[in-house]
Design an enzyme around this catalytic site. Sequence first.
Site, PDB file in Angstrom:
ATOM      1  CE1 TYR A  14      -4.126   1.565  -0.073  1.00  0.00           C
ATOM      2  CE2 TYR A  14      -3.465   2.733   1.910  1.00  0.00           C
ATOM      3  CZ  TYR A  14      -4.346   2.557   0.848  1.00  0.00           C
ATOM      4  OH  TYR A  14      -5.441   3.392   0.729  1.00  0.00           O
TER       5      TYR A  14
ATOM      6  CG  ASN B  55     -21.223  -6.594  -6.375  1.00  0.00           C
ATOM      7  OD1 ASN B  55     -22.218  -6.186  -5.785  1.00  0.00           O
ATOM      8  ND2 ASN B  55     -20.654  -7.762  -6.089  1.00  0.00           N
TER       9      ASN B  55
ATOM     10  NE  ARG C  31     -14.622  -9.018 -11.451  1.00  0.00           N
ATOM     11  CZ  ARG C  31     -13.851  -9.483 -10.481  1.00  0.00           C
ATOM     12  NH1 ARG C  31     -12.698 -10.076 -10.784  1.00  0.00           N
ATOM     13  NH2 ARG C  31     -14.209  -9.385  -9.214  1.00  0.00           N
TER      14      ARG C  31
ATOM     15  NE  ARG D 275     -20.375 -10.831 -10.692  1.00  0.00           N
ATOM     16  CZ  ARG D 275     -19.640 -10.090  -9.871  1.00  0.00           C
ATOM     17  NH1 ARG D 275     -19.688 -10.301  -8.570  1.00  0.00           N
ATOM     18  NH2 ARG D 275     -18.866  -9.141 -10.333  1.00  0.00           N
TER      19      ARG D 275
ATOM     20  N   GLY E 111      -8.903   3.048  -7.952  1.00  0.00           N
ATOM     21  CA  GLY E 111      -8.462   1.699  -7.629  1.00  0.00           C
ATOM     22  C   GLY E 111      -7.912   1.025  -8.868  1.00  0.00           C
ATOM     23  N   GLY E 112      -7.237  -0.125  -8.665  1.00  0.00           N
ATOM     24  CA  GLY E 112      -6.650  -0.846  -9.790  1.00  0.00           C
ATOM     25  C   GLY E 112      -6.687  -2.347  -9.574  1.00  0.00           C
ATOM     26  CG  MET E 113     -10.105  -4.075  -7.690  1.00  0.00           C
ATOM     27  SD  MET E 113     -11.744  -4.728  -7.320  1.00  0.00           S
ATOM     28  CE  MET E 113     -12.689  -4.122  -8.711  1.00  0.00           C
TER      29      MET E 113
ATOM     30  CB  VAL F 140     -10.936   8.734   0.465  1.00  0.00           C
ATOM     31  CG1 VAL F 140     -10.522   7.502   1.250  1.00  0.00           C
ATOM     32  CG2 VAL F 140     -11.919   9.586   1.259  1.00  0.00           C
TER      33      VAL F 140
ATOM     34  CE  LYS G 260     -16.787  -3.296   2.701  1.00  0.00           C
ATOM     35  NZ  LYS G 260     -15.403  -3.406   2.169  1.00  0.00           N
TER      36      LYS G 260
END
Length: 397
Positions: free
Chosen positions: A116, A215, A238, A240, A308-310, A334, A392
């Site tokens: 991170y 999602n 995506r 699924r 983000g960069g999943m 943030v 989560k």
Amino acid sequence: MAGFTGLCFKMKVSRIAWLLCKRSEVRRHTVCRTFTSGSTTQQQQLSSARGSICRYSTESSINGCTALLYRNHGNPSQVVQLESMELPSVGAKSVLVKLLAAPINPSDINMIQGTYAILPDLPAVGGNEGVAQILEVGSQVKTLRPGDWVIPRDAGLGTWRTAAVLAEDDVISLPNDIPLFSAATLGVNPCTAFRMLSDFEELKPGDTVIQNAANSGVGQAIIQIAAARGIQTINVVRDRPDLTQLIDRLKAMGASHVIKEETLRQHEMKELFKTCPRPKLALNGVGGKSATELLRHLQVGGSIVTYGGMAKQPVTVPVSALIFKNVKVKGFWVTQWKRTHSQDEGALRGMLDELCSLIRQGKLTAPACSEVGLQDFRKALDTAMQPFSSAKQVLVM
């Protein structure tokens, strides 16, 4: 040798804590409140919290806690350990809190892995987000009182523990009449969504926003906040096995359109834009080809914001988009926003108040959450790292 190492570590933790919070006289109060919540489980958690306030604030301070600690970076399920820690006395400008609930976010995983952008000194307690309840306040604390709910102002606080002594300025209060899990998950994803919908384009009712990772926690917050503002959303997910159920769930939240990644490259998009304007704003949490496809659908002069960069792939911007469409390519974090506005109390307070108002109105709900006890942390960490996770993981203390 192991005992000596443990003793040295305990002495180190105590010394650091002593330096942060010098001993002083503590005001103790007895507080019992009636809390409301959206579920029986959350009511039980709040009942437990009430008991903690009455018990600890009339007796001696808590002098220890149980925490999820890591001494090295690596695979979270291997390097994180459940351990006991000593707590310092409550200083004049510090508070004693009982942690109520803390989620496991992707940034928490990355921090433990050592990948991170910011990394705490080791050993460190895991967790950047969560909600706690004030048990005691120091003699010079002015903005908080026993019974208040609080969340961290910044990352790196270490929320995966049962209790903590924190500086007054490390936390900010929340109303305690919102659901527990909404409070526990408020500080990162909803704040990210709120700022991205507010700070990059002047969006009006009827305008369109397109996003991938729809999602995700951020994606769900974007859908709901945008719907509350009358803004249409095109939500990319995506493919699924449970795609139909996912589409129904996102539309129930307020999503205008839900499409698969593959649809971005198909003729269907032209038909879709007959029912809504091209988006002014694209929000990218994936990267790679997905981000490039979002960008292609922006209107002239629109913005794409990456948070983000999943996919762990770079964002490629076609030259034509820069020259002929004059798109703006930006990023958002943030944590940096909070640090930039750390001296502007009204900015963070105003955002949290508006988000809490949406929660009370039923227009912003927490993502689906799985409640996990602190002792079951390994299972929770493993589940949080799985693809297509439907809920989560939230540690409940």
